[in-house]
Design a protein around this motif. Structure first.
Motif, PDB file in Angstrom:
ATOM      1  N   GLU A 105       5.706   0.149  -9.842  1.00  0.00           N
ATOM      2  CA  GLU A 105       4.285  -0.014  -9.597  1.00  0.00           C
ATOM      3  C   GLU A 105       3.550   1.315  -9.768  1.00  0.00           C
ATOM      4  OE1 GLU A 105       5.387  -2.864  -5.822  1.00  0.00           O
ATOM      5  OE2 GLU A 105       3.475  -1.816  -5.825  1.00  0.00           O
ATOM      6  N   SER A 106       2.277   1.195 -10.086  1.00  0.00           N
ATOM      7  CA  SER A 106       1.396   2.362 -10.107  1.00  0.00           C
ATOM      8  C   SER A 106      -0.005   1.905  -9.731  1.00  0.00           C
ATOM      9  CB  SER A 106       1.401   3.040 -11.478  1.00  0.00           C
ATOM     10  OG  SER A 106       0.956   2.154 -12.470  1.00  0.00           O
ATOM     11  N   GLY A 107      -0.830   2.866  -9.396  1.00  0.00           N
ATOM     12  CA  GLY A 107      -2.192   2.556  -8.959  1.00  0.00           C
ATOM     13  C   GLY A 107      -2.253   2.571  -7.444  1.00  0.00           C
ATOM     14  N   GLY A 108      -3.243   1.940  -6.910  1.00  0.00           N
ATOM     15  CA  GLY A 108      -3.439   1.953  -5.465  1.00  0.00           C
ATOM     16  C   GLY A 108      -4.180   3.203  -5.040  1.00  0.00           C
ATOM     17  N   GLY A 109      -4.138   3.473  -3.741  1.00  0.00           N
ATOM     18  CA  GLY A 109      -4.852   4.623  -3.206  1.00  0.00           C
ATOM     19  C   GLY A 109      -5.948   4.183  -2.257  1.00  0.00           C
ATOM     20  N   SER A 132     -13.514  -0.703  -6.170  1.00  0.00           N
ATOM     21  CA  SER A 132     -12.481  -1.342  -6.983  1.00  0.00           C
ATOM     22  C   SER A 132     -11.257  -0.451  -7.119  1.00  0.00           C
ATOM     23  CB  SER A 132     -13.028  -1.625  -8.396  1.00  0.00           C
ATOM     24  OG  SER A 132     -14.125  -2.507  -8.356  1.00  0.00           O
ATOM     25  N   LEU A 133     -10.140  -1.101  -7.285  1.00  0.00           N
ATOM     26  CA  LEU A 133      -8.879  -0.429  -7.604  1.00  0.00           C
ATOM     27  C   LEU A 133      -8.096  -1.335  -8.544  1.00  0.00           C
ATOM     28  CD1 LEU A 133      -7.695   0.897  -4.108  1.00  0.00           C
ATOM     29  CD2 LEU A 133      -8.438   2.305  -6.037  1.00  0.00           C
ATOM     30  N   ARG A 134      -7.167  -0.730  -9.277  1.00  0.00           N
ATOM     31  CA  ARG A 134      -6.335  -1.503 -10.199  1.00  0.00           C
ATOM     32  C   ARG A 134      -4.881  -1.106  -9.996  1.00  0.00           C
ATOM     33  NH1 ARG A 134      -6.798  -3.975 -15.585  1.00  0.00           N
ATOM     34  NH2 ARG A 134      -5.198  -3.173 -17.014  1.00  0.00           N
ATOM     35  N   LEU A 135      -4.047  -2.106  -9.833  1.00  0.00           N
ATOM     36  CA  LEU A 135      -2.610  -1.902  -9.711  1.00  0.00           C
ATOM     37  C   LEU A 135      -1.925  -2.358 -10.996  1.00  0.00           C
ATOM     38  CD1 LEU A 135      -1.979  -3.324  -6.118  1.00  0.00           C
ATOM     39  CD2 LEU A 135      -2.660  -1.009  -6.770  1.00  0.00           C
ATOM     40  N   ALA A 139      -3.515  -2.640   3.016  1.00  0.00           N
ATOM     41  CA  ALA A 139      -2.148  -3.132   3.143  1.00  0.00           C
ATOM     42  C   ALA A 139      -1.265  -2.370   2.160  1.00  0.00           C
ATOM     43  CB  ALA A 139      -2.079  -4.622   2.837  1.00  0.00           C
ATOM     44  N   VAL A 140       0.025  -2.610   2.264  1.00  0.00           N
ATOM     45  CA  VAL A 140       0.953  -2.189   1.219  1.00  0.00           C
ATOM     46  C   VAL A 140       1.076  -3.351   0.248  1.00  0.00           C
ATOM     47  CG1 VAL A 140       3.292  -1.442   0.655  1.00  0.00           C
ATOM     48  CG2 VAL A 140       2.196  -0.655   2.770  1.00  0.00           C
ATOM     49  N   TYR A 141       0.865  -3.065  -1.022  1.00  0.00           N
ATOM     50  CA  TYR A 141       0.899  -4.094  -2.057  1.00  0.00           C
ATOM     51  C   TYR A 141       2.212  -3.996  -2.824  1.00  0.00           C
ATOM     52  CZ  TYR A 141      -3.932  -5.348  -1.209  1.00  0.00           C
ATOM     53  OH  TYR A 141      -5.092  -5.812  -0.625  1.00  0.00           O
ATOM     54  N   TYR A 142       2.834  -5.162  -3.025  1.00  0.00           N
ATOM     55  CA  TYR A 142       4.115  -5.241  -3.706  1.00  0.00           C
ATOM     56  C   TYR A 142       4.000  -6.130  -4.943  1.00  0.00           C
ATOM     57  CZ  TYR A 142       6.164  -3.477   0.655  1.00  0.00           C
ATOM     58  OH  TYR A 142       6.479  -2.720   1.755  1.00  0.00           O
ATOM     59  N   CYS A 143       4.562  -5.649  -6.018  1.00  0.00           N
ATOM     60  CA  CYS A 143       4.749  -6.457  -7.214  1.00  0.00           C
ATOM     61  C   CYS A 143       6.073  -7.206  -7.046  1.00  0.00           C
ATOM     62  CB  CYS A 143       4.789  -5.527  -8.412  1.00  0.00           C
ATOM     63  SG  CYS A 143       5.346  -6.271  -9.934  1.00  0.00           S
ATOM     64  N   ALA A 144       6.134  -8.445  -7.561  1.00  0.00           N
ATOM     65  CA  ALA A 144       7.362  -9.219  -7.481  1.00  0.00           C
ATOM     66  C   ALA A 144       7.521 -10.062  -8.740  1.00  0.00           C
ATOM     67  CB  ALA A 144       7.349 -10.114  -6.252  1.00  0.00           C
ATOM     68  N   ALA A 145       8.768 -10.397  -9.034  1.00  0.00           N
ATOM     69  CA  ALA A 145       9.048 -11.201 -10.216  1.00  0.00           C
ATOM     70  C   ALA A 145      10.092 -12.256  -9.892  1.00  0.00           C
ATOM     71  CB  ALA A 145       9.537 -10.296 -11.353  1.00  0.00           C
ATOM     72  N   SER A 146       9.926 -13.401 -10.546  1.00  0.00           N
ATOM     73  CA  SER A 146      10.798 -14.535 -10.269  1.00  0.00           C
ATOM     74  C   SER A 146      11.356 -15.107 -11.569  1.00  0.00           C
ATOM     75  CB  SER A 146       9.999 -15.616  -9.524  1.00  0.00           C
ATOM     76  OG  SER A 146      10.759 -16.778  -9.363  1.00  0.00           O
ATOM     77  N   THR A 147      12.571 -15.599 -11.488  1.00  0.00           N
ATOM     78  CA  THR A 147      13.164 -16.310 -12.622  1.00  0.00           C
ATOM     79  C   THR A 147      12.902 -17.810 -12.532  1.00  0.00           C
ATOM     80  OG1 THR A 147      15.263 -16.376 -11.431  1.00  0.00           O
ATOM     81  CG2 THR A 147      14.955 -14.579 -13.004  1.00  0.00           C
ATOM     82  N   THR A 190       2.955  -0.091  -2.876  1.00  0.00           N
ATOM     83  CA  THR A 190       1.957   0.972  -2.988  1.00  0.00           C
ATOM     84  C   THR A 190       0.859   0.724  -1.957  1.00  0.00           C
ATOM     85  OG1 THR A 190       0.520   2.165  -4.551  1.00  0.00           O
ATOM     86  CG2 THR A 190       0.610  -0.215  -4.800  1.00  0.00           C
ATOM     87  N   GLN A 191       0.427   1.774  -1.296  1.00  0.00           N
ATOM     88  CA  GLN A 191      -0.564   1.650  -0.237  1.00  0.00           C
ATOM     89  C   GLN A 191      -1.967   1.542  -0.826  1.00  0.00           C
ATOM     90  OE1 GLN A 191      -0.130   1.619   3.298  1.00  0.00           O
ATOM     91  NE2 GLN A 191      -2.319   1.086   3.282  1.00  0.00           N
ATOM     92  N   VAL A 192      -2.716   0.577  -0.312  1.00  0.00           N
ATOM     93  CA  VAL A 192      -4.137   0.443  -0.613  1.00  0.00           C
ATOM     94  C   VAL A 192      -4.893   0.550   0.706  1.00  0.00           C
ATOM     95  CG1 VAL A 192      -5.953  -1.133  -1.390  1.00  0.00           C
ATOM     96  CG2 VAL A 192      -3.818  -0.924  -2.698  1.00  0.00           C
ATOM     97  N   THR A 193      -5.836   1.477   0.759  1.00  0.00           N
ATOM     98  CA  THR A 193      -6.622   1.686   1.967  1.00  0.00           C
ATOM     99  C   THR A 193      -8.100   1.572   1.618  1.00  0.00           C
ATOM    100  OG1 THR A 193      -4.940   3.162   2.866  1.00  0.00           O
ATOM    101  CG2 THR A 193      -7.134   3.247   3.869  1.00  0.00           C
ATOM    102  N   VAL A 194      -8.794   0.684   2.318  1.00  0.00           N
ATOM    103  CA  VAL A 194     -10.222   0.471   2.072  1.00  0.00           C
ATOM    104  C   VAL A 194     -10.976   0.856   3.336  1.00  0.00           C
ATOM    105  CG1 VAL A 194     -12.009  -1.164   1.367  1.00  0.00           C
ATOM    106  CG2 VAL A 194      -9.647  -1.431   0.535  1.00  0.00           C
ATOM    107  N   SER A 195     -11.890   1.783   3.193  1.00  0.00           N
ATOM    108  CA  SER A 195     -12.664   2.246   4.341  1.00  0.00           C
ATOM    109  C   SER A 195     -14.071   1.654   4.307  1.00  0.00           C
ATOM    110  CB  SER A 195     -12.730   3.766   4.345  1.00  0.00           C
ATOM    111  OG  SER A 195     -13.259   4.240   3.124  1.00  0.00           O
ATOM    112  N   SER A 196     -14.612   1.475   5.483  1.00  0.00           N
ATOM    113  CA  SER A 196     -15.956   0.865   5.585  1.00  0.00           C
ATOM    114  C   SER A 196     -17.055   1.901   5.474  1.00  0.00           C
ATOM    115  CB  SER A 196     -16.079   0.115   6.909  1.00  0.00           C
ATOM    116  OG  SER A 196     -15.820   0.995   7.976  1.00  0.00           O
TER     117      SER A 196
END
Length: 122
Positions: free
Chosen positions: A6-10, A17-20, A92-100, A116-122
């Motif tokens: 994974e990459s992105g977050g912050g 906006s953010l992009r993972l 939250a912490v965002y996770y990528c996942a893959a399934s067969t 990857t951690q995503v933090t949104v402040s007000s």
């Protein structure tokens, strides 16, 4: 074996906006579905967006529908999560996942990114 990186977050301000990104390697051709989950301390990991590689129809949880967008690269080995109109409760912490398999439930996801951690402040 499949490896997900994974990459992105912050950090972002509310309304921002953010992009993972998440790239699959190894036996990525065996994957049928890819998804994004998120987790906050003390709660279960929740599925927020998923997409099937064969027909690329996205599905979203009601928490993010209309604000987040999941998509695949042309080679279908990278999945993106564009997050717009961010809210503090998206932190939250965002996770990528893959399934067969179809990837309807969390238990069907065989492979996971590092988170990857995503933090949104007000």
């Amino acid at each position: 074996q499949v490896y997900l990186v994974e990459s992105g977050g912050g950090s972002a301000q509310s309304g921002g906006s953010l992009r993972l990104s998440c790239t699959a390697s190894g036996r990525a051709d065996s994957l049928f579905a890819m998804a994004w989950f998120r987790q906050v301390p003390g709660l279960d990991r929740e599925l927020i967006a998923s997409i099937r590689k064969a027909y690329e129809i996205p599905e979203y949880s009601h928490f993010v529908k209309g604000r987040f967008a999941i998509s695949l690269s042309n080679s279908k080995d990278t999945v993106y999560l564009q997050m717009d109109s961010l809210k503090p409760e998206d932190t939250a912490v965002y996770y990528c996942a893959a399934s067969t398999s179809l990837g309807v439930r969390a238990a069907e996801y065989d492979y996971w990114g590092q988170g990857t951690q995503v933090t949104v402040s007000s």
